[in-house]
Design a protein around this motif. Structure first.
Motif, mmCIF file in Angstrom:
data_model
loop_
_atom_site.group_PDB
_atom_site.id
_atom_site.type_symbol
_atom_site.label_atom_id
_atom_site.label_comp_id
_atom_site.label_asym_id
_atom_site.label_seq_id
_atom_site.Cartn_x
_atom_site.Cartn_y
_atom_site.Cartn_z
ATOM 1 N N MET A 9 8.452 -115.352 45.110
ATOM 2 C CA MET A 9 7.056 -115.632 46.163
ATOM 3 C C MET A 9 7.914 -116.697 47.063
ATOM 4 N N LEU A 10 8.018 -116.232 48.549
ATOM 5 C CA LEU A 10 8.351 -117.064 49.671
ATOM 6 C C LEU A 10 7.353 -117.721 50.062
ATOM 7 N N VAL A 59 4.222 -115.655 52.197
ATOM 8 C CA VAL A 59 2.836 -116.329 53.002
ATOM 9 C C VAL A 59 3.332 -117.251 53.836
ATOM 10 N N CYS A 60 2.971 -117.267 55.043
ATOM 11 C CA CYS A 60 3.259 -118.175 56.195
ATOM 12 C C CYS A 60 1.888 -119.052 56.360
ATOM 13 N N VAL A 61 2.165 -120.392 55.882
ATOM 14 C CA VAL A 61 0.859 -121.362 55.755
ATOM 15 C C VAL A 61 0.924 -122.080 56.890
ATOM 16 N N TRP A 104 4.382 -110.592 57.774
ATOM 17 C CA TRP A 104 3.991 -111.768 56.815
ATOM 18 C C TRP A 104 2.530 -111.928 56.751
ATOM 19 N N PRO A 105 2.015 -111.949 55.670
ATOM 20 C CA PRO A 105 0.538 -112.471 55.261
ATOM 21 C C PRO A 105 0.581 -114.056 55.872
ATOM 22 N N ILE A 106 -0.549 -114.523 56.509
ATOM 23 C CA ILE A 106 -0.948 -115.730 57.057
ATOM 24 C C ILE A 106 -2.072 -116.148 56.215
ATOM 25 N N ALA A 265 1.791 -109.596 49.350
ATOM 26 C CA ALA A 265 3.193 -108.708 49.377
ATOM 27 C C ALA A 265 3.588 -108.822 50.794
ATOM 28 N N LEU A 266 4.840 -108.786 51.031
ATOM 29 C CA LEU A 266 5.289 -108.692 52.364
ATOM 30 C C LEU A 266 5.257 -107.139 52.831
#
Length: 922
Positions: A9-10, A59-61, A104-106, A265-266
């Motif tokens: 998980m990134l 995910v990019c937070v 990328w999920p945000i 998921a990417l």
């Protein structure tokens, strides 16, 4: 890195990324003129991260707008943080858009900081069997590290597991909260224990086990640190709460099917959407990459993006091209490389040493490169347990010496002034230095960082290994000589060949502009060579005289202390802000000027200066602080900095620091010796000439005012300087409508303050404070001045307008001084940039002039075989050590040479003073 047997998980700290991208990149603009630098940097980092980490979920937070729960806990939280620059705010929406297009999920949760969302996701993902990688540059997130959670920093190529956190911070991850609580966080405006930094915080935690242990032992901790700790005890629980990353946030409604992670998921890259995005923003290289079926683009392309004329060097796409570095351990390979060096039109070189002190550093190894991607390293003094047999250093240097000293063999490097000293320590005079990537960067983009890693990241898409990667940090750092030779070869070889690649990018940009070429070729490169000579000569110090002054200062400090006690009516610690506050505000009832973040009355210098106008005790405290600083910084320290081999003090002149082009002196700083007090001026008495010599000081007179007259072409200023009258009296005569002969001393003082104040962009408020008058009266004086000197007003208005249009101002010689805040800053920051735009052309031109003067004078000294030596450069002043027999020549020729380096519309004037020491000569 975490075990690869687990799914990864990134988690990306998007808010950290976008700020770093914004500050690392030039002010790029898309085809429509909209800012795109942060977007470009963000794309490069996110693409690289996805290529490097084989994550299944990511995910990019980002931080959401508005307050968070910490603002309710502590209203001053982040209160000092500057608002987001407008130029970055414009790029937030496109950054979110392109990150999503890249697959990328945000995540952005109102009321919750990105750190807390990351902490929560890390806990849930680790519990679900993921190996978690958090990509961030934020030290606060080190508290999340466990066996299953690792931090990576793509800007520094740093990876932190549990052992890495301990090595970097000196405490394990489960004590990072305690560590941060003690230190506080100035960025987030979270006070800690005053004057407690990383070393003290780690030491206390190691000694007492935890923050709670430190608190329980507060009475046992001695000295100022212990006193500051006891003052902060009531605050520390709040500080701990503020720096703790919350790991149980409710993300329901923000992460689909929470707490399931399936939605994170990417996704595949949206090729069609990206193509439209790249086209819209002018990212032409990445457009070609998409069109070419995904093959890696060339590292740098001149049409990489659409940029305006004011853009500095473009940021490159990640460079993954193959590189090869030889390690030279035998004469056959040495001869093969020496043939390459001898035939190459330009060679990059780099030395690895055993010290950062340029006067004492000795060579451990040398690397060379003649083209990007290929280099060689010669290890010479590695003595680690697995070090191979190396070529003998004396023989290697003897064989290299003719080439190193050949002025026709062109050489390139990064900060070659340092390497010049290193070779000189081995009896080699490095010649043929033609290019320096640090100075190229400085000339192109002085407002950016100029370290090799930063340059590589910005222009080549790679930062390379850092010194800490090889040697570690702090108490765990090993000497370079103990570094594994293979790793050393990679590190040093990379430095050399990156210089080649950077030179290929930076030099054409300089060469394309006549002004920048002149600044680089005719000012900065010759100055670098001359500074190496000046640093190497050093300046003679009379240590016994300084020691006597130190003793006198000590006695004066004791007397001041007693005087302060008498005024206060009791003894107290003059170094304790808490005790000073109690005396001033509780016992004596002085007015509170401002408060600290914790609500206590402030006793900082600004407060004491205001109070000292009306009360004696603050004045005594200020005088004590000034003398204590003078004693510790100069009279105590300078004798200890005398080089035993030369008997002299050798400062370092940092050339690539001030955006205006001014030099910066350090270790020791010879440019900031206070001269407004008699005690400060006496320090200069210890800078002496050897027997048979004298100290000569040559100083440009009113240089910035003369430059103002030249640039503004104001008739009144031109006439005053042209006729050689006192410019301040002439100004007073005009402003107060008084005949020149009848101008009073007070009128001249007002005029002088106005003259210099306007140079620095001072407004009515600042002038009123300087003159001690009402703000309306100050405004009236400024209006009178502008009425009489309309050319100055026109210059100021036109310069601000042009700076706002271009984003930079220029010196008379073509040096560019970028002002990032003049376009994207908020009100106060933009106003500050506007004030800087007025002064920067003058201060920058003055810096150029003194450098040209140094070069011209040294050329004359060399040409005529004089023994006179330049020993210091201090702002607009050159200091010489002159044989008595050459004094007449110096007094006549140096002012003439300094006045002749440029033809302005007003005469340049250099004034000369002579004495047995610097104070007498000044």
């Amino acid at each position: 890195m975490p075990p690869m047997s687990k799914p990864i998980m990134l988690l990306v700290d998007g808010s950290s990324y976008l700020y770093r991208a914004y500050h690392a990149m030039p002010d790029l603009r898309g085809p429509g003129g909209v800012p795109t630098g942060a977007v470009h940097g963000m794309v490069a980092m996110m693409k690289r991260l996805r290529e490097q980490i084989a994550a299944e979920h990511a995910v990019c937070v980002f931080d959401a707008k508005g307050p968070t729960f910490r603002d309710a806990w502590y209203p001053e939280y982040k209160a000092q943080r500057a608002p987001m620059p407008d130029a970055l705010r414009e790029q937030i929406a496109p950054i979110h858009e392109v990150v999503a297009l890249l697959g990328w999920p945000i995540l952005e949760v109102p009321g919750i900081e990105a750190d807390d969302a990351i902490g929560t996701l890390a806990r849930v993902a680790a519990a679900a069997g993921h190996a978690v990688v958090v990509s961030t540059g934020d030290k606060d997130l080190a508290q999340l590290v466990t066996d299953d959670v690792t931090l990576i920093n793509t800007m520094s190529n740093e990876s932190l597991d549990i052992a890495g956190v301990i090595a970097k911070f000196g405490v394990p991850p489960d004590r990072i909260i305690d560590y941060l609580t003690l230190m506080g966080d100035t960025v987030d405006n979270v006070p800690g224990v005053e004057k407690v930094g990383p070393k003290t915080a780690a030491k206390w935690i190691a000694e007492y086990g935890s923050l709670d242990g430190v608190i329980a032992s507060a009475d046992k901790i001695k000295g100022a640190a212990g006193e500051n700790l006891r003052k902060a005890l009531d605050w520390l629980p709040t500080a701990r709460r503020l720096v703790t990353v919350v790991q149980d946030c409710d993300l329901d409604g923000h992460v689909p099917q929470w707490p399931s992670l399936d939605a994170l998921a990417l996704r595949p890259v949206d090729q069609e959407g990206l193509q439209a995005f790249y086209q819209r923003n002018g990212f032409k290289t990445w457009l070609k990459e998409l069109g070419g079926g995904g093959k890696a683009a060339a590292p740098v392309s001149e049409d990489m993006f659409a940029a305006p004329a004011d853009s500095t060097a473009p940021a490159a796409a990640p460079d993954d091209s193959p590189r090869h570095y030889d390690t030279i351990l035998d004469w056959a390979l040495f001869d093969q490389w020496f043939t390459k060096l001898s035939a190459a039109p330009l060679v990059a070189l780099d030395t690895e040493t055993d010290s950062l002190d340029p006067m004492r550093a000795k060579i451990v190894g040398i690397s060379f490169a003649v083209k990007a991607g290929e280099a060689a390293y010669i290890p010479l003094r590695h003595d680690g347990p697995d070090a191979p047999v190396q070529l003998p250093i004396d023989e290697v240097l003897a064989r290299l010496k003719p080439w190193l000293e050949d002025a026709t063999a062109a050489k390139l490097g990064q900060n070659l002034k340092y390497d010049t000293h290193v070779f000189a320590n081995h009896g080699i005079a490095l010649r043929g230095v033609q290019h320096d990537t640090m100075l190229q960067s400085y000339v192109l983009e002085a407002h950016k960082s100029h370290g090799l890693g930063a340059l590589g990241e910005r222009h080549l898409g790679r930062a390379g290994l850092s010194y800490e990667d090889l040697c570690g940090k702090g108490v765990h750092q090993i000497p370079f000589a103990q570094v594994d030779v293979a790793r050393a070869a990679q590190y040093s070889g990379e430095d050399s060949e990156m210089c080649v690649a950077l030179h290929q990018q930076l030099w054409p940009q300089i060469e394309a502009d006549a002004g920048l070429t002149r600044v680089y070729r005719d000012i900065e490169m010759p100055t670098s060579a001359l500074l190496a000579r000046i640093e190497r000569i050093g300046v003679l110090i009379d240590a016994p005289r300084l020691q006597a002054q130190s003793h006198e200062l000590g006695q004066r400090l004791l007397a001041l202390e007693q005087e302060a006690y008498e005024i206060a009516g009791q003894p107290f610690n003059l170094g304790s802000p808490k005790q000073i506050g109690e005396i001033l505000f509780t016992k004596l009832g002085l007015p509170v000027v401002k408060k600290t973040a914790t609500g206590a009355p402030s006793t900082d210098e600004e407060v004491l200066e205001k109070l000292s106008l009306d009360y004696p005790l603050p004045a005594k405290i200020l005088e004590t602080r000034g003398l204590a600083k003078l004693k510790s910084t100069y009279t105590d320290k300078l004798p200890l900095m005398i080089n035993p081999a030369t008997g002299r003090v050798h400062t370092n002149y940092a050339q690539a620091v001030a955006v205006t082009g001014r030099l910066s002196s350090n270790e020791p700083n010879l440019q900031n010796i206070p001269i407004r007090t008699a005690e400060g001026r006496r320090v200069r008495e210890a800078f002496v000439a050897p027997p048979g010599h004298l100290i000569v000081s040559a100083d440009y007179s009113q240089i910035e005012l003369r430059i103002m007259a030249h640039i503004s072409e104001d008739p009144g200023l031109l006439r005053a300087f042209g006729e050689g009258v006192d410019v301040h009296k002439a100004t007073a005569s005009e402003v107060f409508n008084t005949p020149l002969a009848e101008v009073t001393t007070e009128q001249r003082r007002y005029a002088k303050t106005i003259n210099f104040g306007l140079i620095y962009g001072m407004g009515a408020f600042g002038l009123a404070q300087s003159l001690g008058i009402e703000q309306k009266a100050a405004r009236d004086y400024i209006d009178l001045y502008f009425n009489r000197f309309a050319g100055v007003k026109h210059y100021m208005d036109s310069t601000k307008a042009r700076a706002a249009e271009l984003g930079y101002v220029e010196t008379l010689f073509g040096r560019r001084i970028y002002l990032p805040e003049i376009k994207g800053g908020n009100g106060p920051r933009k106003a500050g940039a506007e004030r800087q735009s007025i002064n920067a052309p003058m201060q920058g031109t003055a810096a150029d002039l003194i450098k040209l003067a140094m070069i011209a004078v040294q050329a004359a000294l060399d040409e005529q075989g004089k023994a006179t030596r330049i020993v210091m450069q201090v702002h607009d002043e050159l200091v010489f050590e002159v044989p008595e027999a050459e004094l007449d020549w110096v007094k006549a020729e140096v002012p003439r040479l300094m006045a002749g380096v440029a033809a302005l519309k007003v005469p340049l004037l250099a004034e000369v003073g002579v004495g047995a020491n610097w104070d007498q000569a000044h």
